[in-house]
Design a protein around this motif. Structure first.
Motif, PDB file in Angstrom:
ATOM      1  N   GLU A  36       1.718   1.504  -7.950  1.00  0.00           N
ATOM      2  CA  GLU A  36       1.189   1.211  -6.618  1.00  0.00           C
ATOM      3  C   GLU A  36       1.685  -0.141  -6.135  1.00  0.00           C
ATOM      4  O   GLU A  36       2.006  -1.012  -6.933  1.00  0.00           O
ATOM      5  N   GLU A  37       1.705  -0.291  -4.832  1.00  0.00           N
ATOM      6  CA  GLU A  37       1.955  -1.595  -4.230  1.00  0.00           C
ATOM      7  C   GLU A  37       0.807  -1.885  -3.274  1.00  0.00           C
ATOM      8  O   GLU A  37       0.215  -0.968  -2.703  1.00  0.00           O
ATOM      9  N   ALA A  38       0.488  -3.158  -3.148  1.00  0.00           N
ATOM     10  CA  ALA A  38      -0.563  -3.574  -2.223  1.00  0.00           C
ATOM     11  C   ALA A  38       0.073  -3.917  -0.880  1.00  0.00           C
ATOM     12  O   ALA A  38       1.241  -4.306  -0.810  1.00  0.00           O
ATOM     13  N   MET A  39      -0.717  -3.766   0.164  1.00  0.00           N
ATOM     14  CA  MET A  39      -0.255  -4.114   1.503  1.00  0.00           C
ATOM     15  C   MET A  39      -1.411  -4.707   2.295  1.00  0.00           C
ATOM     16  O   MET A  39      -2.575  -4.488   1.969  1.00  0.00           O
ATOM     17  N   CYS A  40      -1.065  -5.463   3.302  1.00  0.00           N
ATOM     18  CA  CYS A  40      -2.066  -6.054   4.182  1.00  0.00           C
ATOM     19  C   CYS A  40      -2.170  -5.197   5.439  1.00  0.00           C
ATOM     20  O   CYS A  40      -1.158  -4.724   5.956  1.00  0.00           O
ATOM     21  N   ASP A  41      -3.394  -5.019   5.921  1.00  0.00           N
ATOM     22  CA  ASP A  41      -3.577  -4.192   7.116  1.00  0.00           C
ATOM     23  C   ASP A  41      -3.332  -4.957   8.423  1.00  0.00           C
ATOM     24  O   ASP A  41      -3.348  -4.361   9.490  1.00  0.00           O
ATOM     25  N   LYS A  42      -3.069  -6.272   8.320  1.00  0.00           N
ATOM     26  CA  LYS A  42      -2.835  -7.044   9.551  1.00  0.00           C
ATOM     27  C   LYS A  42      -1.440  -7.652   9.641  1.00  0.00           C
ATOM     28  O   LYS A  42      -0.935  -7.846  10.731  1.00  0.00           O
ATOM     29  N   CYS A  43      -0.849  -7.992   8.523  1.00  0.00           N
ATOM     30  CA  CYS A  43       0.482  -8.611   8.564  1.00  0.00           C
ATOM     31  C   CYS A  43       1.487  -7.707   7.845  1.00  0.00           C
ATOM     32  O   CYS A  43       1.170  -6.583   7.476  1.00  0.00           O
ATOM     33  N   THR A  44       2.670  -8.217   7.633  1.00  0.00           N
ATOM     34  CA  THR A  44       3.743  -7.410   7.038  1.00  0.00           C
ATOM     35  C   THR A  44       3.800  -7.507   5.519  1.00  0.00           C
ATOM     36  O   THR A  44       4.748  -7.004   4.913  1.00  0.00           O
ATOM     37  N   TYR A  45       2.804  -8.115   4.899  1.00  0.00           N
ATOM     38  CA  TYR A  45       2.844  -8.331   3.451  1.00  0.00           C
ATOM     39  C   TYR A  45       2.873  -7.015   2.676  1.00  0.00           C
ATOM     40  O   TYR A  45       2.104  -6.093   2.948  1.00  0.00           O
ATOM     41  N   ARG A  46       3.779  -6.953   1.691  1.00  0.00           N
ATOM     42  CA  ARG A  46       3.855  -5.859   0.724  1.00  0.00           C
ATOM     43  C   ARG A  46       4.107  -6.491  -0.640  1.00  0.00           C
ATOM     44  O   ARG A  46       5.018  -7.302  -0.790  1.00  0.00           O
ATOM     45  N   SER A  47       3.331  -6.123  -1.624  1.00  0.00           N
ATOM     46  CA  SER A  47       3.525  -6.670  -2.969  1.00  0.00           C
ATOM     47  C   SER A  47       4.606  -5.878  -3.699  1.00  0.00           C
ATOM     48  O   SER A  47       5.053  -4.834  -3.226  1.00  0.00           O
ATOM     49  N   ARG A  48       4.953  -6.354  -4.864  1.00  0.00           N
ATOM     50  CA  ARG A  48       5.822  -5.559  -5.733  1.00  0.00           C
ATOM     51  C   ARG A  48       4.995  -4.389  -6.249  1.00  0.00           C
ATOM     52  O   ARG A  48       3.773  -4.386  -6.136  1.00  0.00           O
ATOM     53  N   LYS A  49       5.652  -3.407  -6.836  1.00  0.00           N
ATOM     54  CA  LYS A  49       4.918  -2.262  -7.392  1.00  0.00           C
ATOM     55  C   LYS A  49       4.366  -2.619  -8.765  1.00  0.00           C
ATOM     56  O   LYS A  49       5.023  -3.283  -9.557  1.00  0.00           O
ATOM     57  N   PHE A  50       3.152  -2.158  -9.011  1.00  0.00           N
ATOM     58  CA  PHE A  50       2.478  -2.398 -10.284  1.00  0.00           C
ATOM     59  C   PHE A  50       2.309  -1.086 -11.028  1.00  0.00           C
ATOM     60  O   PHE A  50       1.906  -0.077 -10.441  1.00  0.00           O
ATOM     61  N   LYS A  51       2.603  -1.116 -12.321  1.00  0.00           N
ATOM     62  CA  LYS A  51       2.364   0.045 -13.177  1.00  0.00           C
ATOM     63  C   LYS A  51       0.893   0.021 -13.565  1.00  0.00           C
ATOM     64  O   LYS A  51       0.412  -0.962 -14.120  1.00  0.00           O
ATOM     65  N   LEU A  52       0.200   1.094 -13.286  1.00  0.00           N
ATOM     66  CA  LEU A  52      -1.222   1.174 -13.611  1.00  0.00           C
ATOM     67  C   LEU A  52      -1.414   1.988 -14.888  1.00  0.00           C
ATOM     68  O   LEU A  52      -2.289   2.847 -14.963  1.00  0.00           O
ATOM     69  N   TYR A  53      -0.574   1.711 -15.868  1.00  0.00           N
ATOM     70  CA  TYR A  53      -0.621   2.450 -17.125  1.00  0.00           C
ATOM     71  C   TYR A  53       0.077   1.648 -18.212  1.00  0.00           C
ATOM     72  O   TYR A  53       0.798   0.699 -17.929  1.00  0.00           O
ATOM     73  N   GLU A  54      -0.159   2.061 -19.443  1.00  0.00           N
ATOM     74  CA  GLU A  54       0.538   1.477 -20.587  1.00  0.00           C
ATOM     75  C   GLU A  54       1.726   2.359 -20.936  1.00  0.00           C
ATOM     76  O   GLU A  54       1.648   3.581 -20.837  1.00  0.00           O
TER      77      GLU A  54
END
Length: 128
Positions: A36-54
């Motif tokens: 998954e990647e996080a995003m902001c609902d007001k600006c253009t921010y997008r995070s890197r993708k995170f693995k939600l598993y081992e």
């Protein structure tokens, strides 16, 4: 993970007071797990993708398998339950189920390993 996302968002967009959430349009699913990647609902921010598993650690190149996907495949090999049955159970629990093709692809990698382990065990038992 969220702490680093909050800090990065604040650093890159200090005046933004938007809400950070998962960007479901860019979700990547692999069997039972996802990135998954996080995003902001007001600006253009997008995070890197995170693995939600081992991951299963190995020395092979390429993406590493998720432990839960390998475990599920190993468990399936020990039961009469097939992919369709597994999918029905998972979907019946209101959880996203892996695709049948994804399960088959993982089986093609996991089952030969199980056979190798079984052969080594039989050799060890025969030499004892």
């Amino acid at each position: 993970m969220w702490n680093s996302v909050f800090r990065e968002h604040q650093r890159l967009h200090p005046n933004c007071n938007g809400f950070l959430q998962w960007n479901m349009e860019r979700e990547e699913k692999f069997g039972f797990v996802n990135r998954e990647e996080a995003m902001c609902d007001k600006c253009t921010y997008r995070s890197r993708k995170f693995k939600l598993y081992e991951e299963v650690q190995n020395k092979k190149p390429g993406r590493k398998a998720a432990k839960i996907n390998v475990s599920a495949q190993a468990a399936l090999s020990q039961t009469p339950l097939g992919y369709t049955g597994l999918r029905k159970i998972v979907l019946g629990c209101n959880m996203p189920a892996p695709s049948t093709s994804g399960l088959q692809k993982r089986a093609n990698k996991v089952l030969p390993e199980i056979v190798n382990i079984d052969k080594k065990d039989m050799k060890a038992d025969a030499s004892s």
